[in-house]
Design a protein around this motif. Structure first.
Motif, PDB file in Angstrom:
ATOM      1  N   TRP A 418     -12.219  -4.036   2.704  1.00 11.40           N
ATOM      2  CA  TRP A 418     -11.204  -3.256   2.004  1.00 11.40           C
ATOM      3  C   TRP A 418     -11.395  -1.756   2.184  1.00 11.40           C
ATOM      4  O   TRP A 418     -11.083  -0.971   1.292  1.00 11.40           O
ATOM      5  N   ASP A 420     -10.145  -0.434   5.230  1.00  8.76           N
ATOM      6  CA  ASP A 420      -9.110  -0.096   6.191  1.00  8.76           C
ATOM      7  C   ASP A 420      -7.968   0.653   5.505  1.00  8.76           C
ATOM      8  O   ASP A 420      -7.435   0.203   4.484  1.00  8.76           O
ATOM      9  N   ASN A 422      -4.732   1.360   6.217  1.00 10.31           N
ATOM     10  CA  ASN A 422      -3.418   0.732   6.090  1.00 10.31           C
ATOM     11  C   ASN A 422      -3.442  -0.479   5.155  1.00 10.31           C
ATOM     12  O   ASN A 422      -2.498  -0.714   4.397  1.00 10.31           O
ATOM     13  N   LYS A 423      -4.520  -1.223   5.210  1.00 11.59           N
ATOM     14  CA  LYS A 423      -4.663  -2.395   4.350  1.00 11.59           C
ATOM     15  C   LYS A 423      -4.714  -1.983   2.873  1.00 11.59           C
ATOM     16  O   LYS A 423      -4.094  -2.627   2.009  1.00 11.59           O
TER      17      LYS A 423
END
Length: 436
Positions: A418, A420, A422-423
């Motif tokens: 978690w 990233d 964009n994620k």
């Protein structure tokens, strides 16, 4: 504030502490009584001996705060600091986290200077608690006939007793000293529940009956924000107080009519009980940013006024806290407070130029806007908040309190999946919205 015989700056915060007092040989306090410099220093400045040791303040902010602080506690535990803390002051969502931590420490008492033996058990308890909608649960239970006589905050206390701990205040560990903060609506000051006492400096304190007051009740009193939750009875007899500063014909009457609400109404960072005596103070702040707003009519403006006053109070506390860290000296040249502060609005690059281990400033802003509620938090929201608290705590300690950062424990982001950009953006796109 009345003028004195020559120009002077007098800064007096009418509570258990203040930032600074500069005055001639005599001055006048906020209540118009003559006050000498010596008296002012005694009443308003920190204790020059500072014997409070290492202290931690956990702010309010609903389950957002609970999860953010969990990340902070994880890194403190890895650095073998969590078991070395002398006092933990908490507010609202921070008090929910503190209740979970207290339960873990009562179940498996840690050895000072070592890591908690079952930190993952604590993580599971917090995740289980924050992954269900506590607010909706108590609203639904309120309509059940057997709960008609119970207030919503009393139902919160029952839920926390069932899901966190059923133990009483007297069962709390001796060290660290847990301090659950609420707001005394009668005297307008910070109220505390601890292992040894309950009360505040105006009403006074009581040491009796603490075996009947549940830790869960103290946490609920600390966390029930108005107007959704009505104030709670303190479960303390009005004639049981001693040592209170409040005097006059109405004071005793008011002592019998004390009602408690969310500690964040008075001090959302939980600084009040610890800043005067702490030698080193660590502050974990999950309070959100002040929201900009345009003119939306009279009703919105009425709500806007206290929001602005609250923002000012929080900003002032933060300023004098950090200025205290920077100044480094107390009255008469005595050693002052050391410590550090980290908050949800921050990012690691504020502490370490060019650092890219944490979330970007853009994501930090997004995280800071996650709702402050007691509703259901997703696994993604929990992971991101815990990551954020963990990574900021590490940077703040490393830069500002390097003497505590002596272990070789490597940095291990709790949930690397978690991190990233964009994620995380996709996961938090609706996180500012309350869930019924």
């Amino acid at each position: 504030m009345r003028a004195v015989s020559r120009p002077v700056i007098i800064i007096i915060h009418q509570s258990e502490g203040a930032t600074h007092v500069t005055a001639p040989s005599t001055t006048t306090a906020a209540n118009d009584r003559p006050m000498s410099v010596g008296t002012a220093i005694h009443e308003y400045l920190p204790n020059p001996t500072r014997q409070g040791g290492l202290c931690l303040a956990l702010s309010g902010g609903g389950f957002r705060a609970t999860l953010f602080h969990l990340g902070a506690l994880r890194r403190l535990n890895e650095l073998n600091l969590l078991s070395s803390i002398d006092s933990i002051a908490s507010v609202s969502g921070g008090s929910i986290m503190a209740a979970c931590l207290a339960d873990a420490m009562m179940t498996n008492p840690p050895v000072r200077g070592t890591a908690l033996t079952d930190f993952e058990g604590l993580v599971k308890k917090v995740h289980d608690l924050t992954s269900y909608n506590l607010r909706r649960t108590i609203l639904l239970k309120k309509v059940e006939p057997q709960n008609w006589a119970c207030s919503l905050p009393e139902l919160v206390a029952k839920e926390l007793e069932e899901r966190v701990t059923s133990r009483a205040l007297v069962d709390l560990p001796t060290t660290p000293r847990f301090i659950f903060c609420a707001t005394d609506m009668a005297f307008g000051v910070n109220w505390v529940y601890t292992k040894e006492k309950a009360g505040d400096w105006q009403a006074g304190y009581t040491t009796s009956g603490l075996e009947k007051i549940k830790i869960a009740y103290a946490a609920a009193a600390s966390a029930c924000f108005p107007p959704v939750f009505k104030p709670l009875d303190p479960q303390v007899a009005g004639n049981g107080f001693s040592g209170g500063a409040a005097q006059g014909p109405d004071a005793d009457l008011y002592r019998s009519r004390i009602r408690l609400c969310d500690g964040g109404v008075y001090d959302n960072m939980g600084l009040e009980p610890v800043w005067k005596n702490a030698q080193t103070l660590l502050v974990s702040d999950a309070g959100g940013p002040f929201e900009y707003a345009s003119d939306r009519g009279t009703v919105s403006e009425i709500k806007r006024y206290p929001d602005i006053m609250g923002n000012q109070a929080r900003a002032l506390r933060k300023r004098w806290l950090i200025s205290s860290f920077i100044s480094g000296t107390g009255p008469g040249g005595t050693t002052g407070i050391t410590g550090t502060y980290w908050g949800t609005e921050g990012d690691r690059s504020r502490y370490i130029a060019g650092d890219i281990l944490g979330y970007s400033p853009e994501l930090a802003t997004l995280i800071a806007h996650i709702r402050t509620d007691l509703d259901e938090f997703s696994g993604a929201e929990a992971a991101i908040l815990e990551n954020h608290g963990y990574l900021l705590t590490d940077a703040a300690l490393k830069v500002h309190v390097p003497t505590l950062y002596v272990t070789s424990s490597p940095l291990k982001t709790p949930y690397p999946e978690w991190m990233d950009e964009n994620k995380v953006k996709a996961a938090l796109k609706d996180s500012s919205t309350q869930h019924f």
